[in-house]
Design a protein around this motif. Structure first.
Motif, PDB file in Angstrom:
ATOM      1  N   LEU A 383       0.828  -1.202   0.000  1.00 40.82           N
ATOM      2  CA  LEU A 383       0.000   0.000   0.000  1.00 40.82           C
ATOM      3  C   LEU A 383       0.866   1.257   0.000  1.00 40.82           C
ATOM      4  N   LYS A 384       1.932   1.229   0.768  1.00 38.33           N
ATOM      5  CA  LYS A 384       2.867   2.364   0.798  1.00 38.33           C
ATOM      6  C   LYS A 384       3.362   2.682  -0.614  1.00 38.33           C
ATOM      7  N   SER A 390       1.273   7.229  -6.637  1.00 33.49           N
ATOM      8  CA  SER A 390       0.087   7.993  -7.018  1.00 33.49           C
ATOM      9  C   SER A 390       0.422   9.479  -7.134  1.00 33.49           C
ATOM     10  N   SER A 391      -0.187  10.138  -8.098  1.00 33.46           N
ATOM     11  CA  SER A 391       0.023  11.583  -8.264  1.00 33.46           C
ATOM     12  C   SER A 391      -0.871  12.416  -7.358  1.00 33.46           C
ATOM     13  N   THR A 392      -1.842  11.775  -6.711  1.00 31.87           N
ATOM     14  CA  THR A 392      -2.789  12.525  -5.874  1.00 31.87           C
ATOM     15  C   THR A 392      -2.708  12.189  -4.390  1.00 31.87           C
ATOM     16  N   LEU A 393      -1.927  11.171  -4.029  1.00 30.68           N
ATOM     17  CA  LEU A 393      -1.853  10.739  -2.635  1.00 30.68           C
ATOM     18  C   LEU A 393      -0.487  11.052  -2.044  1.00 30.68           C
ATOM     19  N   PHE A 406      -1.813   8.326   5.218  1.00 29.95           N
ATOM     20  CA  PHE A 406      -1.641   9.107   3.995  1.00 29.95           C
ATOM     21  C   PHE A 406      -2.816  10.057   3.842  1.00 29.95           C
ATOM     22  N   ARG A 407      -2.802  10.843   2.783  1.00 31.17           N
ATOM     23  CA  ARG A 407      -3.952  11.690   2.490  1.00 31.17           C
ATOM     24  C   ARG A 407      -4.036  11.977   0.993  1.00 31.17           C
ATOM     25  N   HIS A 408      -5.223  12.366   0.591  1.00 31.74           N
ATOM     26  CA  HIS A 408      -5.457  12.859  -0.760  1.00 31.74           C
ATOM     27  C   HIS A 408      -4.989  14.308  -0.769  1.00 31.74           C
ATOM     28  N   ASP A 409      -4.083  14.648  -1.683  1.00 30.44           N
ATOM     29  CA  ASP A 409      -3.447  15.963  -1.627  1.00 30.44           C
ATOM     30  C   ASP A 409      -3.569  16.708  -2.956  1.00 30.44           C
ATOM     31  N   SER A 410      -4.689  16.500  -3.649  1.00 30.14           N
ATOM     32  CA  SER A 410      -4.876  17.201  -4.912  1.00 30.14           C
ATOM     33  C   SER A 410      -5.175  18.676  -4.702  1.00 30.14           C
ATOM     34  N   VAL A 464      -7.349   2.236  -2.719  1.00 30.86           N
ATOM     35  CA  VAL A 464      -6.654   3.352  -3.378  1.00 30.86           C
ATOM     36  C   VAL A 464      -7.503   3.901  -4.518  1.00 30.86           C
ATOM     37  N   GLU A 465      -8.079   3.004  -5.316  1.00 29.35           N
ATOM     38  CA  GLU A 465      -8.925   3.425  -6.437  1.00 29.35           C
ATOM     39  C   GLU A 465     -10.095   4.281  -5.953  1.00 29.35           C
ATOM     40  N   GLU A 466     -10.734   3.855  -4.861  1.00 28.18           N
ATOM     41  CA  GLU A 466     -11.901   4.574  -4.366  1.00 28.18           C
ATOM     42  C   GLU A 466     -11.519   5.891  -3.686  1.00 28.18           C
TER      43      GLU A 466
END
Length: 483
Positions: A383-384, A390-393, A406-410, A464-466
């Motif tokens: 998962l790491k 990922s370009s958004t995480l 982690f976080r969504h960082d868009s 991750v997808e969701e």
């Protein structure tokens, strides 16, 4: 008027209803990986659970229907995509132990009977597993919260010469030390023991969320200079936020040098000692004066089941022993078997928790339990990497064991925390997955704890997808509203 009895009037009908209930329970366990992770209890069932006190009883068949109706509405931790907090996934074999325990209805406060010897066997296995000396002692308890209270009472009483059992802490101002990442149950134990939660010094952590040992030494020196009495230092073996493990070897050295009791909070991480691949990270745990850990977390024994080990069985006994005349010891008969478990803890009425631990070890063996732990750690590493690719995480903490933050960082700016909070709630309410949240270095993190023997890599792929999909949708919806 017929005699009142709580046994079934018709054993055949009761047996038939019980068999159906057993099948329903096993069906629930067999299909644990299917459907929603968490399903909220419907309003109608909530209303039904606010009824008046029953005056007359119902049939076994109707009772089993009510029990079966509850099965879909747990917290969801049997599901492979339950990632919140640190809940074990349970195991079908636990049902067999619970049935046997219910039939025996044993009180493990004391006396000489079979259940006591099962607990003694389990404690001996724990002693061997954790590398404690032969003259150590222990107790099976509800969980690490109770284990911590027992351990810290032993630490307190030893430091004050055991007079405090009758006279209280008196003029002494006791203080202890733990990582800023340590579990909240430690402060509660200080409160319950009359020491006061403010007397637990929260020592800053380094970049890997481990206790800063230089800061620890300074805190001890400062407290001594102010006339306070340091009595315990608490190491963490698997912090609840990120899974960090303090430097237990050096903590042991500091505790010995400063004449402090070393307690280790190993709630979930200590059991990783079963793994030859992880064991070295827990070096020093065998030097602790006391250790608290759970079976219902990373070993998947059904709730609730924890353990406290105390290096000095003599100190442990002095901390709690002392029975009234109606519980006097005897050399033979049912009142034999001294000392009793009640001499090592606060509870005289104690259920047969040790049975489900005993059966779990017998059924699976330590090799398989270790393998499940290792697989969870490999899944966390997987998962790491997905997050890093990922370009958004954004990864927010090192991955030490099985916890990934982690976080969504868009989105940049002050709304990022709210975005990630909404992502987690959406995942939970849609039944897709159940991670939790925490705060790390001032940032709200999506916290994924992988403590489940049913989790597979495809579950992490879906997560991750969701997260990416939900995050994108929330950002898009927000942009539309702003526009």
């Amino acid at each position: 008027m017929s005699k009142a009895t709580l046994d079934p009037v018709n054993w055949s009908e009761f047996r038939s209803a019980a068999h159906k209930m057993l099948d329903a329970a096993l069906d629930k366990m067999e299909s644990a990986g299917e459907g929603r992770v968490w399903t909220p209890l419907p309003d109608g069932m909530k209303a039904a659970l606010q009824s008046d006190l029953p005056i007359t009883g119902i049939s076994a068949e109707e009772l089993c229907r009510k029990l079966e109706d509850l099965l879909p509405y747990g917290v969801g931790n049997t599901h492979p995509r339950f990632f919140g907090w640190v809940h074990g996934a349970g195991n079908p074999g636990g049902i067999l132990a619970e049935i046997t325990g219910a039939a025996m209805n044993a009180n493990l406060g004391g006396r000489d009977h079979g259940a006591i010897y099962v607990e003694k066997q389990v404690l001996e296995w724990c002693r061997q597993m954790m590398g404690f000396p032969e003259d150590s002692s222990g107790l099976i308890v509800s969980g690490t919260s109770m284990a911590t209270i027992i351990a810290l009472k032993a630490a307190r009483d030893q430091r004050l010469g055991f007079e405090c059992r009758k006279k209280g802490v008196g003029r002494f101002v006791l203080v202890g030390y733990a990582s800023a990442q340590a579990h909240s149950c430690l402060g509660r134990a200080f409160d319950l023991l009359g020491i006061g939660s403010d007397s637990l010094r929260k020592i800053p952590c380094d970049a890997n969320f481990r206790m800063d040992l230089g800061a620890l030494k300074k805190a001890i020196e400062k407290d001594r200079a102010q006339g306070k009495t340091p009595f315990v230092v608490i190491g963490t073996a698997g912090s609840v936020n990120v899974g960090a493990i303090d430097d237990l070897e050096t903590l042991s050295d500091i505790a010995a040098l400063e004449n402090l009791w070393l307690h280790v909070d190993g709630a979930f991480g200590a059991t990783a000692i079963l793994s030859s691949e992880i064991r070295d990270r827990l070096a020093g745990i065998e030097r602790a004066d006391s250790l608290a850990f759970d079976f219902h977390k990373w070993l998947h024994v059904n709730y609730d089941a924890g353990c406290v080990l105390v290096r000095s069985g003599e100190v442990h006994l002095k901390t709690f022993s002392g029975r009234p005349e109606y519980l006097l010891e005897a050399g033979q008969g049912l009142a034999a078997g001294n000392p009793w478990p009640v001499d090592y803890g606060p509870e005289l009425s104690r259920g047969f928790r040790a049975l489900k631990i005993w059966t779990h070890f017998l059924e699976h063996g330590t090799d398989k339990l270790a393998q499940a732990i290792e697989e969870n750690c490999l899944q966390a590493s997987y998962l790491k990497k997905k997050i890093q690719d990922s370009s958004t995480l954004e990864l927010l903490a090192p991955v030490t064991l099985n916890i990934v933050c982690f976080r969504h960082d868009s989105e940049n700016g002050k709304n990022v925390d709210e975005l990630n909070k909404e992502i987690v709630i959406t995942l939970q309410e849609k039944g897709i997955a159940a991670p939790s949240t925490t705060i790390l270095n001032g940032k709200l993190a999506i916290r994924v704890n992988i403590t489940n023997h049913r989790t597979e890599l495809r579950d992490l792929d879906l997560l991750v997808e969701e997260v990416e999909k939900i995050g994108s949708t929330l950002i898009s919806n927000k942009s539309c509203k702003v526009g």
